[in-house]
Write a protein that holds these residues in place. Structure first.
Motif, PDB file in Angstrom:
ATOM      1  N   UNK A   1      21.249 -44.806 -86.965  1.00  0.00           N
ATOM      2  CA  UNK A   1      22.641 -44.344 -86.896  1.00  0.00           C
ATOM      3  C   UNK A   1      23.445 -45.321 -86.050  1.00  0.00           C
TER       4      UNK A   1
ATOM      5  N   UNK B   1      30.923 -47.127 -84.924  1.00  0.00           N
ATOM      6  CA  UNK B   1      31.784 -48.312 -85.007  1.00  0.00           C
ATOM      7  C   UNK B   1      32.004 -48.935 -83.633  1.00  0.00           C
TER       8      UNK B   1
ATOM      9  N   UNK C   1      23.183 -45.206 -91.242  1.00  0.00           N
ATOM     10  CA  UNK C   1      24.171 -44.126 -91.304  1.00  0.00           C
ATOM     11  C   UNK C   1      25.291 -44.468 -90.350  1.00  0.00           C
ATOM     12  N   UNK C   2      26.499 -44.555 -90.866  1.00  0.00           N
ATOM     13  CA  UNK C   2      27.625 -44.893 -90.005  1.00  0.00           C
ATOM     14  C   UNK C   2      28.195 -43.613 -89.417  1.00  0.00           C
ATOM     15  N   UNK C   3      28.204 -43.566 -88.105  1.00  0.00           N
ATOM     16  CA  UNK C   3      28.720 -42.359 -87.440  1.00  0.00           C
ATOM     17  C   UNK C   3      30.233 -42.487 -87.298  1.00  0.00           C
ATOM     18  N   UNK C   4      30.984 -41.435 -87.580  1.00  0.00           N
ATOM     19  CA  UNK C   4      32.442 -41.506 -87.442  1.00  0.00           C
ATOM     20  C   UNK C   4      32.849 -41.566 -85.966  1.00  0.00           C
TER      21      UNK C   4
ATOM     22  N   UNK D   1      31.489 -39.023 -80.628  1.00  0.00           N
ATOM     23  CA  UNK D   1      30.693 -39.707 -81.649  1.00  0.00           C
ATOM     24  C   UNK D   1      31.318 -41.062 -81.892  1.00  0.00           C
TER      25      UNK D   1
ATOM     26  N   UNK E   1      27.083 -44.645 -80.907  1.00  0.00           N
ATOM     27  CA  UNK E   1      25.636 -44.556 -80.932  1.00  0.00           C
ATOM     28  C   UNK E   1      24.979 -45.723 -81.662  1.00  0.00           C
ATOM     29  N   UNK E   2      23.774 -46.007 -81.256  1.00  0.00           N
ATOM     30  CA  UNK E   2      22.976 -47.060 -81.865  1.00  0.00           C
ATOM     31  C   UNK E   2      21.546 -46.536 -81.738  1.00  0.00           C
ATOM     32  N   UNK E   3      21.158 -45.705 -82.708  1.00  0.00           N
ATOM     33  CA  UNK E   3      19.929 -44.937 -82.538  1.00  0.00           C
ATOM     34  C   UNK E   3      18.985 -45.124 -83.714  1.00  0.00           C
ATOM     35  N   UNK E   4      17.713 -45.294 -83.382  1.00  0.00           N
ATOM     36  CA  UNK E   4      16.669 -45.180 -84.387  1.00  0.00           C
ATOM     37  C   UNK E   4      16.459 -43.686 -84.589  1.00  0.00           C
ATOM     38  N   UNK E   5      16.955 -43.161 -85.701  1.00  0.00           N
ATOM     39  CA  UNK E   5      16.950 -41.711 -85.906  1.00  0.00           C
ATOM     40  C   UNK E   5      15.586 -41.218 -86.384  1.00  0.00           C
ATOM     41  N   UNK E   6      15.040 -41.843 -87.423  1.00  0.00           N
ATOM     42  CA  UNK E   6      13.749 -41.389 -87.928  1.00  0.00           C
ATOM     43  C   UNK E   6      13.057 -42.503 -88.704  1.00  0.00           C
TER      44      UNK E   6
END
Lengths: 284, 116
Positions: free
Chosen positions: B32, B35, B65-68, B101, B104-109
């Motif tokens: 995730x 911007x 996944x781009x987070x708004x 939001x 973020x710069x996350x390894x989600x799964x």
């Protein structure tokens, strides 16, 4: 941004991140780990070093040529009798800036990054073992001149200062929001050139910064004619005082953007440190 | 320009997870990105395709996944989806907002092929 697993999940992004599609024969493991966790871990380690030595660390960021080194020269001239200062210089090549700082009579260590466009916590960690931190009150890290990448890397420092020179244009905060949002203080440099420029308005620059929901103060200054230097020195001395007061309560200082992230996402990290001396009593 | 080193960290985390679950290979990796994270999704994708070669994640698909960008107004309590360089409340124009939001710069799964 916080530095532990899972805590980046907020009400705003939860549905996005949690969405998982089950598939046959495939196990999906939920991770939720910050991609910068390795850097952030090292940054916390650096911060513990700095706190143990009670040295306030300022990360200076800007485009190339906006006057970071000139600001440091002017600052050292003003403060070298009352404070013990050192500088870590980041550049792709040359030791020119280090020589300029050393000419002012304070220790400086140069990190040449080769092709890397920013400093990271590991580079700074290597550098800090070349400086006698215990003898310092104030350490500046002059980051690589770049308005993009340096903003994403925690170095373990306590405050972010971003310079914007009047020749760059007053819309820079709108063009580089990631960088300017990170600023704890925005400095508008080279104000001695303002009479020659009809397209830079300090108030527009300030407005563009405030549009990023930033309440960071703005100081306009010129290293050449000394205008605004008093306000900058006052800001610095106040920051040192505030930091020393936090240390007395076994707390540390973080750039404001990180504090926001922690409030939003999770509990603060457990950075442990042990003050080694009372060398800065004259400041408190 | 730091997308490549970021990918190195990402791959390290993924390989560690795959090893822990004794996976044969990695099917997909979900990241995730907001911007305001300072990372360019396209560059991350191309860096990842270079760096995954010869690892357990060689065949893995990178799902971004781009987070708004969403701010919560501390003055009037409204949430607004905004642009990265204008983090003001859309209702009352206040700049007293908190980002909820977008950074973020996350390894989600990670999806793994595991032997039964």
């Amino acid at each position: 941004m916080c530095n532990t697993c899972g805590c980046n999940i907020t009400p705003g992004n939860r549905p996005l991140v949690m969405a998982e599609k089950p598939k046959n024969g495939v196990t999906t493991v939920s991770v939720l780990q910050n991609l910068l966790s390795q850097n952030n871990h090292q940054a916390d380690h650096n911060r513990a070093h700095f706190d143990a030595s009670k040295v306030l660390v300022i990360n200076l960021m800007s485009s190339p040529g906006s006057g970071k080194t000139a600001l440091l020269e002017a600052t050292i001239k003003r403060l070298r009798e009352s404070l013990k200062i050192a500088v870590i210089e980041g550049d792709l090549e040359t030791e020119n800036d280090t020589k300029r700082i050393q000419a002012q009579g304070v220790p400086a260590y140069q990190i040449t990054t080769g092709t890397a466009c920013h400093l990271d916590a590991h580079l700074v960690h290597n550098a800090l073992h070349h400086l006698a931190l215990d003898n310092l009150d104030l350490l500046f890290i002059e980051n690589v001149g770049n308005l993009v990448c340096p903003a994403s890397f925690d170095l373990g420092h306590h405050r972010n200062v971003v310079l914007l020179s009047v020749t760059e244009g007053d819309d820079k905060p709108a063009k580089y929001p990631v960088m300017f949002r990170a600023a704890d203080l925005m400095l508008i440099s080279k104000t001695d050139l303002l009479p020659y420029l009809d397209d830079f308005s300090p108030s527009n620059a300030e407005q563009n910064l405030h549009n990023l929901a930033s309440d960071a103060p703005v100081i306009a200054f010129s290293s050449k004619d000394g205008q605004g230097m008093d306000a900058w020195i006052t800001w610095l001395l106040t920051e040192i005082k505030d930091y020393q007061a936090l240390l007395l309560n076994q707390k540390t200082q973080r750039p404001k953007i990180q504090q926001d992230g922690q409030l939003l996402h999770a509990q603060p990290g457990n950075t442990k440190f042990y003050p080694v001396s009372n060398k800065t009593e004259h400041l408190v | 320009m730091h997308e490549l080193s970021l990918c190195d960290d990402l791959l390290g985390q993924v390989i560690a997870i795959a090893a822990k679950h004794k996976a044969q290979s990695v099917e997909s990796i979900t990241v995730a990105i907001g911007a305001l994270a300072g990372v360019e999704p396209l560059l991350l994708e191309s860096a990842f395709s270079l760096i995954k070669a010869g690892t357990l994640a060689e065949q893995a698909q990178l799902i971004l996944q781009t987070a708004p960008v969403i701010v919560l107004c501390r003055t009037c309590g409204t949430q607004s989806e905004v642009t990265p360089n204008r983090l003001l409340c859309k209702t009352c124009q206040s700049n007293e907002t908190t980002l909820i939001s977008g950074d973020e710069l996350i390894l989600a799964s990670v999806a793994l092929n595991c032997p039964d």
